[in-house]
Design a protein around this motif. Structure first.
Motif, mmCIF file in Angstrom:
data_model
loop_
_atom_site.group_PDB
_atom_site.id
_atom_site.type_symbol
_atom_site.label_atom_id
_atom_site.label_comp_id
_atom_site.label_asym_id
_atom_site.label_seq_id
_atom_site.Cartn_x
_atom_site.Cartn_y
_atom_site.Cartn_z
ATOM 1 N N GLY A 20 0.816 -1.195 0.000
ATOM 2 C CA GLY A 20 0.000 0.000 0.000
ATOM 3 C C GLY A 20 0.850 1.245 0.000
ATOM 4 O O GLY A 20 2.068 1.208 0.008
ATOM 5 N N VAL A 21 0.166 2.342 -0.011
ATOM 6 C CA VAL A 21 0.776 3.653 0.049
ATOM 7 C C VAL A 21 -0.277 4.571 0.633
ATOM 8 O O VAL A 21 -1.472 4.338 0.470
ATOM 9 C CB VAL A 21 1.232 4.124 -1.355
ATOM 10 C CG1 VAL A 21 0.082 4.180 -2.327
ATOM 11 C CG2 VAL A 21 1.925 5.465 -1.289
ATOM 12 N N ASN A 45 4.828 6.365 3.392
ATOM 13 C CA ASN A 45 5.394 5.035 3.170
ATOM 14 C C ASN A 45 5.053 4.164 4.383
ATOM 15 O O ASN A 45 5.611 4.354 5.456
ATOM 16 C CB ASN A 45 6.912 5.116 2.999
ATOM 17 C CG ASN A 45 7.547 3.748 2.850
ATOM 18 O OD1 ASN A 45 6.863 2.730 2.748
ATOM 19 N ND2 ASN A 45 8.860 3.709 2.834
ATOM 20 N N PHE A 53 8.440 5.583 -4.713
ATOM 21 C CA PHE A 53 7.052 5.825 -5.106
ATOM 22 C C PHE A 53 7.009 6.774 -6.281
ATOM 23 O O PHE A 53 7.929 7.545 -6.503
ATOM 24 C CB PHE A 53 6.272 6.456 -3.942
ATOM 25 C CG PHE A 53 6.117 5.558 -2.769
ATOM 26 C CD1 PHE A 53 5.106 4.613 -2.719
ATOM 27 C CD2 PHE A 53 6.984 5.648 -1.698
ATOM 28 C CE1 PHE A 53 4.966 3.770 -1.629
ATOM 29 C CE2 PHE A 53 6.850 4.817 -0.600
ATOM 30 C CZ PHE A 53 5.833 3.874 -0.571
ATOM 31 N N CYS A 104 -2.643 10.394 -8.131
ATOM 32 C CA CYS A 104 -2.512 9.028 -7.626
ATOM 33 C C CYS A 104 -1.055 8.748 -7.259
ATOM 34 O O CYS A 104 -0.136 9.306 -7.862
ATOM 35 C CB CYS A 104 -2.966 8.023 -8.682
ATOM 36 S SG CYS A 104 -4.692 8.240 -9.186
ATOM 37 N N GLU A 106 1.676 5.408 -6.082
ATOM 38 C CA GLU A 106 1.866 3.957 -6.011
ATOM 39 C C GLU A 106 3.354 3.661 -5.909
ATOM 40 O O GLU A 106 4.183 4.552 -6.120
ATOM 41 C CB GLU A 106 1.270 3.276 -7.243
ATOM 42 C CG GLU A 106 1.936 3.694 -8.539
ATOM 43 C CD GLU A 106 1.209 3.195 -9.775
ATOM 44 O OE1 GLU A 106 0.088 2.671 -9.662
ATOM 45 O OE2 GLU A 106 1.776 3.333 -10.865
ATOM 46 N N ARG A 107 3.674 2.425 -5.584
ATOM 47 C CA ARG A 107 5.083 2.011 -5.580
ATOM 48 C C ARG A 107 5.636 2.157 -6.985
ATOM 49 O O ARG A 107 4.975 1.816 -7.962
ATOM 50 C CB ARG A 107 5.201 0.559 -5.134
ATOM 51 C CG ARG A 107 4.952 0.354 -3.652
ATOM 52 C CD ARG A 107 4.930 -1.120 -3.318
ATOM 53 N NE ARG A 107 6.250 -1.707 -3.531
ATOM 54 C CZ ARG A 107 6.957 -2.310 -2.599
ATOM 55 N NH1 ARG A 107 6.472 -2.411 -1.378
ATOM 56 N NH2 ARG A 107 8.122 -2.816 -2.863
ATOM 57 N N PRO A 110 6.502 -2.386 -8.447
ATOM 58 C CA PRO A 110 5.788 -3.353 -7.610
ATOM 59 C C PRO A 110 6.649 -4.590 -7.327
ATOM 60 O O PRO A 110 7.394 -5.037 -8.194
ATOM 61 C CB PRO A 110 4.562 -3.725 -8.430
ATOM 62 C CG PRO A 110 4.646 -2.994 -9.709
ATOM 63 C CD PRO A 110 5.874 -2.156 -9.712
ATOM 64 N N HIS A 116 -0.527 -4.916 -5.956
ATOM 65 C CA HIS A 116 -0.122 -3.586 -6.424
ATOM 66 C C HIS A 116 -1.268 -2.619 -6.135
ATOM 67 O O HIS A 116 -2.300 -2.649 -6.796
ATOM 68 C CB HIS A 116 0.220 -3.606 -7.903
ATOM 69 C CG HIS A 116 0.711 -2.294 -8.403
ATOM 70 N ND1 HIS A 116 1.940 -1.797 -8.052
ATOM 71 C CD2 HIS A 116 0.138 -1.360 -9.184
ATOM 72 C CE1 HIS A 116 2.111 -0.621 -8.623
ATOM 73 N NE2 HIS A 116 1.023 -0.329 -9.309
ATOM 74 N N ALA A 117 -1.085 -1.789 -5.133
ATOM 75 C CA ALA A 117 -2.133 -0.863 -4.722
ATOM 76 C C ALA A 117 -1.719 0.561 -5.010
ATOM 77 O O ALA A 117 -0.542 0.899 -4.983
ATOM 78 C CB ALA A 117 -2.411 -1.027 -3.233
ATOM 79 N N ARG A 118 -2.716 1.380 -5.288
ATOM 80 C CA ARG A 118 -2.483 2.812 -5.420
ATOM 81 C C ARG A 118 -3.612 3.527 -4.698
ATOM 82 O O ARG A 118 -4.669 2.959 -4.443
ATOM 83 C CB ARG A 118 -2.406 3.250 -6.874
ATOM 84 C CG ARG A 118 -3.747 3.318 -7.563
ATOM 85 C CD ARG A 118 -3.648 3.933 -8.930
ATOM 86 N NE ARG A 118 -4.979 4.060 -9.492
ATOM 87 C CZ ARG A 118 -5.244 4.595 -10.646
ATOM 88 N NH1 ARG A 118 -4.256 5.058 -11.390
ATOM 89 N NH2 ARG A 118 -6.470 4.687 -11.090
ATOM 90 N N CYS A 120 -5.629 7.484 -4.617
ATOM 91 C CA CYS A 120 -5.796 8.724 -5.377
ATOM 92 C C CYS A 120 -6.529 9.769 -4.540
ATOM 93 O O CYS A 120 -7.459 9.445 -3.804
ATOM 94 C CB CYS A 120 -6.596 8.478 -6.656
ATOM 95 S SG CYS A 120 -5.813 7.312 -7.800
#
Length: 131
Positions: A20-21, A45, A53, A104, A106-107, A110, A116-118, A120
């Motif tokens: 996550g982020v 983070n 990121f 948005c 995200e990493r 990934p 894989h999460a983002r 926004c």
């Protein structure tokens, strides 16, 4: 049968390592009297180690890139469990215009086996009408 599928999905999500982020606030708006409006967002983070990121702007309801939006820094590496402010600038606002978009995060890369999460944030910049 549908309930069995949902149970299997829930179990898979519970046992998979989460990725996550954090990005906040999740919604923000502001008014300006000029052609530019700036916002600050906080990138978080949640991992115990340094992680790279990326942040980018897309349409309010689609994935269309937004060239009128600049993000500083667009890419950054944060230490474990750290956060950093991002400066988001919307440009070329016409008199009386309301410009809505999403930023948005995200990493940047990934990791294998992680979801894989983002996240926004919804932003809206409104320029006052011409006098």
């Amino acid at each position: 049968m549908r309930h069995l599928g949902l149970a299997v999905l829930a179990l898979a999500l519970a046992t998979a390592p989460a990725a996550g982020v954090g990005l906040g606030p999740l919604a923000k708006s502001g008014i300006t009297d000029g052609p530019r409006k700036a916002f600050y967002l906080t990138l978080i983070n949640p991992y115990p180690t340094a992680t790279a990121f990326r942040a980018y702007a897309v349409g309010e309801r689609d994935e269309t890139a937004q060239p009128r939006v600049t993000i500083f820094p667009g890419e950054t590496t944060l230490g474990g469990n750290a956060n950093r402010r991002l400066l988001v600038i919307a440009d070329d606002l016409a008199a009386g215009e309301t410009y809505a978009f999403r930023v948005c995060a995200e990493r940047a890369e990934p990791s294998e086996g992680l979801i894989h999460a983002r996240v926004c944030s919804h932003l809206a910049a409104r320029r006052l009408p011409a006098a």
